[in-house]
Design an enzyme around this catalytic site. Structure first.
Site, PDB file in Angstrom:
ATOM      1  N   LYS A  51      -3.247  -0.445  -6.108  1.00 32.60           N
ATOM      2  CA  LYS A  51      -3.913  -1.494  -5.378  1.00 32.60           C
ATOM      3  C   LYS A  51      -4.721  -0.932  -4.206  1.00 32.60           C
ATOM      4  O   LYS A  51      -5.542  -1.622  -3.616  1.00 32.60           O
ATOM      5  CB  LYS A  51      -2.861  -2.458  -4.805  1.00 32.60           C
ATOM      6  CG  LYS A  51      -1.965  -3.071  -5.854  1.00 32.60           C
ATOM      7  CD  LYS A  51      -0.776  -3.759  -5.166  1.00 32.60           C
ATOM      8  CE  LYS A  51       0.332  -3.984  -6.171  1.00 32.60           C
ATOM      9  NZ  LYS A  51       1.587  -4.386  -5.493  1.00 32.60           N
ATOM     10  N   GLY A  52      -4.470   0.337  -3.892  1.00 35.49           N
ATOM     11  CA  GLY A  52      -5.027   0.925  -2.673  1.00 35.49           C
ATOM     12  C   GLY A  52      -6.541   0.906  -2.560  1.00 35.49           C
ATOM     13  O   GLY A  52      -7.088   0.903  -1.468  1.00 35.49           O
ATOM     14  N   GLU A  68     -11.095   5.605  -5.874  1.00 34.79           N
ATOM     15  CA  GLU A  68      -9.714   5.807  -5.420  1.00 34.79           C
ATOM     16  C   GLU A  68      -9.652   5.798  -3.896  1.00 34.79           C
ATOM     17  O   GLU A  68     -10.603   6.204  -3.227  1.00 34.79           O
ATOM     18  CB  GLU A  68      -9.212   7.139  -6.022  1.00 34.79           C
ATOM     19  CG  GLU A  68      -7.844   7.589  -5.623  1.00 34.79           C
ATOM     20  CD  GLU A  68      -6.697   6.683  -6.060  1.00 34.79           C
ATOM     21  OE1 GLU A  68      -6.758   5.480  -5.784  1.00 34.79           O
ATOM     22  OE2 GLU A  68      -5.721   7.201  -6.637  1.00 34.79           O
ATOM     23  N   ASP A  69      -8.539   5.367  -3.362  1.00 32.00           N
ATOM     24  CA  ASP A  69      -8.385   5.318  -1.901  1.00 32.00           C
ATOM     25  C   ASP A  69      -8.222   6.713  -1.303  1.00 32.00           C
ATOM     26  O   ASP A  69      -8.928   7.111  -0.393  1.00 32.00           O
ATOM     27  CB  ASP A  69      -7.203   4.418  -1.502  1.00 32.00           C
ATOM     28  CG  ASP A  69      -5.898   4.746  -2.247  1.00 32.00           C
ATOM     29  OD1 ASP A  69      -5.876   5.656  -3.091  1.00 32.00           O
ATOM     30  OD2 ASP A  69      -4.884   4.071  -1.971  1.00 32.00           O
ATOM     31  N   ASP A  78      -4.168  13.019  -2.598  1.00 28.39           N
ATOM     32  CA  ASP A  78      -3.138  13.739  -1.871  1.00 28.39           C
ATOM     33  C   ASP A  78      -2.808  15.003  -2.680  1.00 28.39           C
ATOM     34  O   ASP A  78      -3.515  16.007  -2.587  1.00 28.39           O
ATOM     35  CB  ASP A  78      -1.954  12.767  -1.730  1.00 28.39           C
ATOM     36  CG  ASP A  78      -0.862  13.273  -0.817  1.00 28.39           C
ATOM     37  OD1 ASP A  78      -1.164  14.028   0.113  1.00 28.39           O
ATOM     38  OD2 ASP A  78       0.304  12.902  -1.030  1.00 28.39           O
ATOM     39  N   LYS A  93      -6.905  14.565   1.324  1.00 25.30           N
ATOM     40  CA  LYS A  93      -5.998  15.398   2.127  1.00 25.30           C
ATOM     41  C   LYS A  93      -5.954  16.779   1.492  1.00 25.30           C
ATOM     42  O   LYS A  93      -5.080  17.069   0.672  1.00 25.30           O
ATOM     43  CB  LYS A  93      -4.573  14.825   2.057  1.00 25.30           C
ATOM     44  CG  LYS A  93      -4.255  13.723   3.037  1.00 25.30           C
ATOM     45  CD  LYS A  93      -2.761  13.379   2.897  1.00 25.30           C
ATOM     46  CE  LYS A  93      -2.410  12.099   3.598  1.00 25.30           C
ATOM     47  NZ  LYS A  93      -1.064  11.620   3.198  1.00 25.30           N
ATOM     48  N   PHE A 106       0.873  10.488   7.149  1.00 29.57           N
ATOM     49  CA  PHE A 106       0.919   9.336   6.257  1.00 29.57           C
ATOM     50  C   PHE A 106       0.042   8.233   6.839  1.00 29.57           C
ATOM     51  O   PHE A 106       0.254   7.763   7.952  1.00 29.57           O
ATOM     52  CB  PHE A 106       2.349   8.841   6.018  1.00 29.57           C
ATOM     53  CG  PHE A 106       2.393   7.979   4.796  1.00 29.57           C
ATOM     54  CD1 PHE A 106       2.365   8.551   3.531  1.00 29.57           C
ATOM     55  CD2 PHE A 106       2.380   6.593   4.894  1.00 29.57           C
ATOM     56  CE1 PHE A 106       2.333   7.767   2.385  1.00 29.57           C
ATOM     57  CE2 PHE A 106       2.353   5.798   3.754  1.00 29.57           C
ATOM     58  CZ  PHE A 106       2.343   6.398   2.500  1.00 29.57           C
ATOM     59  N   ASP A 121      -1.048   1.465   1.763  1.00 26.72           N
ATOM     60  CA  ASP A 121       0.209   0.827   2.160  1.00 26.72           C
ATOM     61  C   ASP A 121       1.316   1.821   2.455  1.00 26.72           C
ATOM     62  O   ASP A 121       1.244   2.999   2.080  1.00 26.72           O
ATOM     63  CB  ASP A 121       0.708  -0.074   1.031  1.00 26.72           C
ATOM     64  CG  ASP A 121       1.265   0.750  -0.142  1.00 26.72           C
ATOM     65  OD1 ASP A 121       0.543   1.664  -0.635  1.00 26.72           O
ATOM     66  OD2 ASP A 121       2.414   0.523  -0.551  1.00 26.72           O
ATOM     67  N   ARG A 162      -1.578  -3.023   4.210  1.00 25.88           N
ATOM     68  CA  ARG A 162      -2.856  -2.942   3.476  1.00 25.88           C
ATOM     69  C   ARG A 162      -3.964  -3.736   4.159  1.00 25.88           C
ATOM     70  O   ARG A 162      -5.134  -3.446   3.994  1.00 25.88           O
ATOM     71  CB  ARG A 162      -2.694  -3.495   2.053  1.00 25.88           C
ATOM     72  CG  ARG A 162      -1.809  -2.646   1.140  1.00 25.88           C
ATOM     73  CD  ARG A 162      -1.985  -3.120  -0.297  1.00 25.88           C
ATOM     74  NE  ARG A 162      -0.908  -2.708  -1.181  1.00 25.88           N
ATOM     75  CZ  ARG A 162      -0.847  -1.528  -1.802  1.00 25.88           C
ATOM     76  NH1 ARG A 162      -1.807  -0.641  -1.630  1.00 25.88           N
ATOM     77  NH2 ARG A 162       0.162  -1.254  -2.599  1.00 25.88           N
TER      78      ARG A 162
HETATM   79  P1  IMP Z   1      -1.590  11.970  -5.449  1.00 27.82           P
HETATM   80  O1  IMP Z   1      -1.298  11.788  -6.889  1.00 27.82           O
HETATM   81  O2  IMP Z   1      -0.521  12.761  -4.759  1.00 27.82           O
HETATM   82  O3  IMP Z   1      -2.964  12.513  -5.181  1.00 27.82           O
HETATM   83  O4  IMP Z   1      -1.439  10.566  -4.773  1.00 27.82           O
HETATM   84  C1  IMP Z   1      -2.453   9.666  -4.727  1.00 27.82           C
HETATM   85  C2  IMP Z   1      -1.936   8.282  -4.415  1.00 27.82           C
HETATM   86  O5  IMP Z   1      -0.833   8.307  -3.496  1.00 27.82           O
HETATM   87  C3  IMP Z   1      -3.014   7.496  -3.715  1.00 27.82           C
HETATM   88  O6  IMP Z   1      -3.769   6.784  -4.626  1.00 27.82           O
HETATM   89  C4  IMP Z   1      -2.235   6.595  -2.792  1.00 27.82           C
HETATM   90  O7  IMP Z   1      -1.916   5.398  -3.463  1.00 27.82           O
HETATM   91  C5  IMP Z   1      -0.976   7.346  -2.485  1.00 27.82           C
HETATM   92  N1  IMP Z   1      -1.058   8.032  -1.182  1.00 27.82           N
HETATM   93  C6  IMP Z   1      -1.262   9.337  -0.936  1.00 27.82           C
HETATM   94  N2  IMP Z   1      -1.285   9.618   0.374  1.00 27.82           N
HETATM   95  C7  IMP Z   1      -1.105   8.432   1.000  1.00 27.82           C
HETATM   96  C8  IMP Z   1      -1.064   8.041   2.385  1.00 27.82           C
HETATM   97  O8  IMP Z   1      -1.200   8.828   3.346  1.00 27.82           O
HETATM   98  N3  IMP Z   1      -0.857   6.718   2.605  1.00 27.82           N
HETATM   99  C9  IMP Z   1      -0.716   5.796   1.614  1.00 27.82           C
HETATM  100  N4  IMP Z   1      -0.768   6.113   0.305  1.00 27.82           N
HETATM  101  C10 IMP Z   1      -0.955   7.418   0.005  1.00 27.82           C
HETATM  102 MG    MG Z   2      -3.690   4.687  -5.007  1.00 28.95          MG
END
Ligand code: IMP
Ligand code: MG
Length: 179
Positions: A42-43, A98-99, A102, A130, A151, A158, A164
């Site tokens: 939902k981000g 995508e939001d 990470d 990040k 974070f 969220d 959100r």
């Molecule tokens: P990844 O697979 O580790 O790249 O994670 C990506 C997803 O994790 C993003 O689409 C977010 O929904 C969530 N996410 C990663 N970092 C944060 C953060 O700092 N705050 C909130 N959601 C996060």
């Molecule tokens: Mg996300």
């Protein structure tokens, strides 16, 4: 300001200025193509709607819902598809919206999952990145901001489904998740 926010990292004004720039670049790049913006729920909802409002070429919108976090602040590394695409993407130009990236695990998985459906092109537009936390190499075509390893919440992001609705991106106070 919300009492759980330690610091505002990106204000609404700063976000909007960058999103307009990204929309202009996308409008130019995809001119004459069949663009589908694919938001990851939902981000990405706030970013998706503001980005789309400023794209000046015809485009369609679709969403997928995936889960990799549960209620933790660390990715589990397991990506589960909760809602798949509505559209057939074969031969289309798909831009994943995508939001935040990470570890990169979510997008790495989605790139191969969607790539297998033979889109004409498949690229990524993310608002936040990040870099310090990256585990998977990704080619990100459009990226709004590189952010430090905290974070973050707000503007769609969220923690346990809360925050959100904040109009800015803020650093969540540790005491909220250390409890
Ligand atoms: P990844 O697979 O580790 O790249 O994670 C990506 C997803 O994790 C993003 O689409 C977010 O929904 C969530 N996410 C990663 N970092 C944060 C953060 O700092 N705050 C909130 N959601 C996060
Ligand atoms: Mg996300």
């Amino acid at each position: 300001m919300n009492k759980d926010i330690k610091e505002v990292l990106l204000t609404e004004e700063v976000l909007m200025e960058k999103i307009k720039e990204m929309a202009a670049a996308i409008s130019k790049e995809y001119e004459g193509r069949e663009l589908i913006l694919l938001g990851i729920l939902k981000g990405s909802v706030m970013f998706m709607s503001d980005l789309m409002k400023h794209i000046t070429i015809p485009c369609k919108m679709d969403f997928m819902a995936v889960s990799s976090y549960g209620y933790a602040t660390e990715s589990s590394g397991i990506v589960k598809i909760i809602k798949d695409l509505d559209f057939e993407i074969k031969g289309k130009d798909v831009l994943i919206v995508e939001d935040i990236i990470d570890s990169g695990v979510t997008l790495k998985y989605l790139m191969s999952y969607l790539g297998a459906r033979s889109p004409r092109s498949l690229q990524i537009a993310c608002l936040l990145n990040k870099p310090e936390r990256r585990k998977e190499e990704l080619d990100v075509k459009y990226c709004g901001f590189d952010v430090p390893d905290h974070f973050l919440v707000g503007y769609g992001l969220d923690y346990a489904e809360v925050y959100r609705n904040l109009p800015y991106i803020g650093i969540l106070h540790e005491r909220v998740y250390m409890k």
